[in-house]
Design a protein around this motif. Structure first.
Motif, PDB file in Angstrom:
ATOM      1  N   CYS A  34       3.805  -4.250  -6.364  1.00 12.69           N
ATOM      2  CA  CYS A  34       2.519  -4.628  -5.752  1.00 12.69           C
ATOM      3  C   CYS A  34       1.979  -5.912  -6.370  1.00 12.69           C
ATOM      4  O   CYS A  34       1.399  -6.753  -5.662  1.00 12.69           O
ATOM      5  CB  CYS A  34       1.498  -3.502  -5.921  1.00 12.69           C
ATOM      6  SG  CYS A  34       1.925  -1.973  -5.076  1.00 12.69           S
ATOM      7  N   PHE A  35       2.152  -6.086  -7.682  1.00  6.35           N
ATOM      8  CA  PHE A  35       1.715  -7.325  -8.325  1.00  6.35           C
ATOM      9  C   PHE A  35       2.514  -8.518  -7.792  1.00  6.35           C
ATOM     10  O   PHE A  35       1.973  -9.601  -7.551  1.00  6.35           O
ATOM     11  CB  PHE A  35       1.892  -7.232  -9.846  1.00  6.35           C
ATOM     12  CG  PHE A  35       0.919  -6.305 -10.521  1.00  6.35           C
ATOM     13  CD1 PHE A  35      -0.437  -6.361 -10.253  1.00  6.35           C
ATOM     14  CD2 PHE A  35       1.368  -5.374 -11.440  1.00  6.35           C
ATOM     15  CE1 PHE A  35      -1.335  -5.517 -10.883  1.00  6.35           C
ATOM     16  CE2 PHE A  35       0.477  -4.516 -12.080  1.00  6.35           C
ATOM     17  CZ  PHE A  35      -0.870  -4.585 -11.794  1.00  6.35           C
ATOM     18  N   PHE A  36       3.817  -8.309  -7.641  1.00  9.01           N
ATOM     19  CA  PHE A  36       4.683  -9.384  -7.149  1.00  9.01           C
ATOM     20  C   PHE A  36       4.306  -9.773  -5.720  1.00  9.01           C
ATOM     21  O   PHE A  36       4.215 -10.958  -5.381  1.00  9.01           O
ATOM     22  CB  PHE A  36       6.143  -8.935  -7.212  1.00  9.01           C
ATOM     23  CG  PHE A  36       7.134 -10.071  -7.132  1.00  9.01           C
ATOM     24  CD1 PHE A  36       7.700 -10.588  -8.280  1.00  9.01           C
ATOM     25  CD2 PHE A  36       7.495 -10.629  -5.907  1.00  9.01           C
ATOM     26  CE1 PHE A  36       8.607 -11.641  -8.217  1.00  9.01           C
ATOM     27  CE2 PHE A  36       8.402 -11.669  -5.832  1.00  9.01           C
ATOM     28  CZ  PHE A  36       8.956 -12.180  -6.995  1.00  9.01           C
ATOM     29  N   SER A  37       4.083  -8.771  -4.881  1.00  7.49           N
ATOM     30  CA  SER A  37       3.723  -9.058  -3.486  1.00  7.49           C
ATOM     31  C   SER A  37       2.346  -9.710  -3.402  1.00  7.49           C
ATOM     32  O   SER A  37       2.109 -10.546  -2.528  1.00  7.49           O
ATOM     33  CB  SER A  37       3.760  -7.771  -2.651  1.00  7.49           C
ATOM     34  OG  SER A  37       2.855  -6.809  -3.143  1.00  7.49           O
TER      35      SER A  37
ATOM     36  N   ASN B  53      13.910   4.911 -15.176  1.00  8.25           N
ATOM     37  CA  ASN B  53      13.113   3.925 -15.906  1.00  8.25           C
ATOM     38  C   ASN B  53      12.749   2.747 -15.018  1.00  8.25           C
ATOM     39  O   ASN B  53      11.614   2.254 -15.043  1.00  8.25           O
ATOM     40  CB  ASN B  53      13.907   3.455 -17.134  1.00  8.25           C
ATOM     41  CG  ASN B  53      13.163   2.444 -17.970  1.00  8.25           C
ATOM     42  OD1 ASN B  53      13.053   1.277 -17.609  1.00  8.25           O
ATOM     43  ND2 ASN B  53      12.656   2.885 -19.104  1.00  8.25           N
ATOM     44  N   LEU B  54      13.711   2.292 -14.226  1.00  8.38           N
ATOM     45  CA  LEU B  54      13.528   1.127 -13.361  1.00  8.38           C
ATOM     46  C   LEU B  54      12.491   1.376 -12.270  1.00  8.38           C
ATOM     47  O   LEU B  54      11.624   0.531 -12.010  1.00  8.38           O
ATOM     48  CB  LEU B  54      14.858   0.746 -12.722  1.00  8.38           C
ATOM     49  CG  LEU B  54      14.850  -0.453 -11.763  1.00  8.38           C
ATOM     50  CD1 LEU B  54      14.690  -1.742 -12.540  1.00  8.38           C
ATOM     51  CD2 LEU B  54      16.129  -0.471 -10.938  1.00  8.38           C
ATOM     52  N   LEU B  55      12.568   2.536 -11.646  1.00  5.14           N
ATOM     53  CA  LEU B  55      11.746   2.786 -10.468  1.00  5.14           C
ATOM     54  C   LEU B  55      10.464   3.559 -10.758  1.00  5.14           C
ATOM     55  O   LEU B  55       9.476   3.402 -10.028  1.00  5.14           O
ATOM     56  CB  LEU B  55      12.549   3.560  -9.421  1.00  5.14           C
ATOM     57  CG  LEU B  55      13.811   2.903  -8.881  1.00  5.14           C
ATOM     58  CD1 LEU B  55      14.483   3.821  -7.869  1.00  5.14           C
ATOM     59  CD2 LEU B  55      13.495   1.556  -8.247  1.00  5.14           C
TER      60      LEU B  55
ATOM     61  N   SER C 163       0.832  -1.209   0.000  1.00  7.63           N
ATOM     62  CA  SER C 163       0.000   0.000   0.000  1.00  7.63           C
ATOM     63  C   SER C 163       0.862   1.252   0.000  1.00  7.63           C
ATOM     64  O   SER C 163       0.552   2.239  -0.675  1.00  7.63           O
ATOM     65  CB  SER C 163      -0.927   0.000   1.220  1.00  7.63           C
ATOM     66  OG  SER C 163      -1.768  -1.145   1.228  1.00  7.63           O
ATOM     67  N   LEU C 164       1.968   1.189   0.737  1.00  9.33           N
ATOM     68  CA  LEU C 164       2.896   2.320   0.789  1.00  9.33           C
ATOM     69  C   LEU C 164       3.550   2.541  -0.574  1.00  9.33           C
ATOM     70  O   LEU C 164       3.667   3.679  -1.047  1.00  9.33           O
ATOM     71  CB  LEU C 164       3.954   2.074   1.859  1.00  9.33           C
ATOM     72  CG  LEU C 164       4.968   3.206   2.098  1.00  9.33           C
ATOM     73  CD1 LEU C 164       4.246   4.466   2.572  1.00  9.33           C
ATOM     74  CD2 LEU C 164       6.020   2.776   3.122  1.00  9.33           C
ATOM     75  N   PHE C 165       3.985   1.459  -1.209  1.00  9.98           N
ATOM     76  CA  PHE C 165       4.569   1.536  -2.542  1.00  9.98           C
ATOM     77  C   PHE C 165       3.562   2.146  -3.519  1.00  9.98           C
ATOM     78  O   PHE C 165       3.908   2.993  -4.341  1.00  9.98           O
ATOM     79  CB  PHE C 165       4.973   0.138  -3.032  1.00  9.98           C
ATOM     80  CG  PHE C 165       6.397  -0.228  -2.732  1.00  9.98           C
ATOM     81  CD1 PHE C 165       7.418   0.175  -3.575  1.00  9.98           C
ATOM     82  CD2 PHE C 165       6.725  -0.983  -1.622  1.00  9.98           C
ATOM     83  CE1 PHE C 165       8.737  -0.158  -3.325  1.00  9.98           C
ATOM     84  CE2 PHE C 165       8.038  -1.325  -1.351  1.00  9.98           C
ATOM     85  CZ  PHE C 165       9.052  -0.915  -2.199  1.00  9.98           C
ATOM     86  N   LEU C 166       2.307   1.698  -3.440  1.00 17.91           N
ATOM     87  CA  LEU C 166       1.273   2.157  -4.358  1.00 17.91           C
ATOM     88  C   LEU C 166       0.980   3.642  -4.154  1.00 17.91           C
ATOM     89  O   LEU C 166       0.876   4.407  -5.121  1.00 17.91           O
ATOM     90  CB  LEU C 166       0.003   1.334  -4.152  1.00 17.91           C
ATOM     91  CG  LEU C 166      -1.183   1.639  -5.081  1.00 17.91           C
ATOM     92  CD1 LEU C 166      -0.766   1.516  -6.545  1.00 17.91           C
ATOM     93  CD2 LEU C 166      -2.341   0.694  -4.781  1.00 17.91           C
TER      94      LEU C 166
END
Length: 260
Positions: free
Chosen positions: A89-92, A75-77, A35-38
């Motif tokens: 988030c998809f991976f988690s 690009n990566l982040l 949620s924090l990442f999102l």
């Protein structure tokens, strides 16, 4: 990445690095961090120039400074095809699903009901916000904030596509159970076990064939569809043949040897 600008494997290297710290974390902690990442990714999208690095005349086709430290990290982040913020988030989500007992129908039913509800809610919310926002925003800005497509990967996109992914997963399990002994089901299972090999082959072989035939760009929908179906069929047939002789796919075998 040198052969395919839409590559996701170099992003996966970072996803797996982050996931290595979360393997023993509680599900609650993983949800909180996701949620924090999102939330952080959404903030970045509205505070930083999302188009920075992309060719102005070929947006999302050519990244101008990818092979520089600043460009690569950006690009990566942030604004690549599958940026860590928020694709982690998809991976988690996959890690969380892996902890559930999907053999239990009650678990699958609950997942399916929640996902269908969330998918409908998210898509309706997207349509409403798009319409309401057009009174104060231009079309591009409104779509940037409230569409559910992958560019940019905003909150609504993550929620909508996570829901649809779970629906596909649960549906696939139901179908596989009902038709467990069918030859087509078994063939798809063997194909799925060679996922990494097929990922690489669809770029170097599939796209490579199109490059050699000079048919990679500006093709009709019919040609693209027919070529794709033929490639899928050949991939399934080769998977079945390979699996009859070997336990793992060629690249899966290399990966296992490196990480064992």
């Amino acid at each position: 990445m040198t052969g395919w600008t839409g590559d996701i494997l170099h992003y996966y290297g970072v996803y797996m690095l982050i996931a290595s710290f979360l393997i023993v974390a509680s599900t609650k902690l993983i949800v909180m961090l996701s949620s924090l990442f999102l939330l952080l990714s959404q903030i970045l999208q509205v505070t930083i120039d999302y188009m920075k690095g992309w060719h102005p005349e070929q947006p999302f086709m050519e990244y101008l400074d990818f092979w520089t430290i600043e460009g690569f990290i950006r690009n990566l982040l942030f604004n690549g095809y599958h940026p860590v913020f928020p694709w982690i988030c998809f991976f988690s989500l996959g890690m969380i699903l892996g902890r559930l007992d999907l053999s239990k129908k009650v678990v699958r039913k609950k997942m399916l009901v929640i996902s269908v509800f969330l998918l409908i809610l998210t898509e309706l919310l997207s349509k409403v916000l798009l319409r309401l926002s057009l009174s104060i925003l231009d079309v591009n800005s409104a779509e940037f904030l409230f569409q559910t497509g992958p560019i940019p990967p905003n909150i609504l996109y993550i929620l909508s596509n996570s829901s649809s992914a779970i629906i596909v997963i649960v549906s696939s399990i139901y179908i596989a159970e009902k038709f467990a002994g069918h030859w087509f089901t078994k063939s798809l299972i063997k194909t799925g076990q060679l996922t990494l090999t097929h990922y690489v082959s669809h770029v170097f072989i599939g796209i490579g064939i199109l490059v050699l035939l000079n048919r990679l760009e500006n093709q009709t929908l019919a040609f693209s569809l027919i070529f794709t179906i033929l490639f899928f069929v050949v991939s399934i047939l080769l998977s079945v043949l390979w699996s009859s002789k070997f336990k793992r796919g060629p690249i899966e075998w290399v990966m296992r040897k490196i990480t064992n």
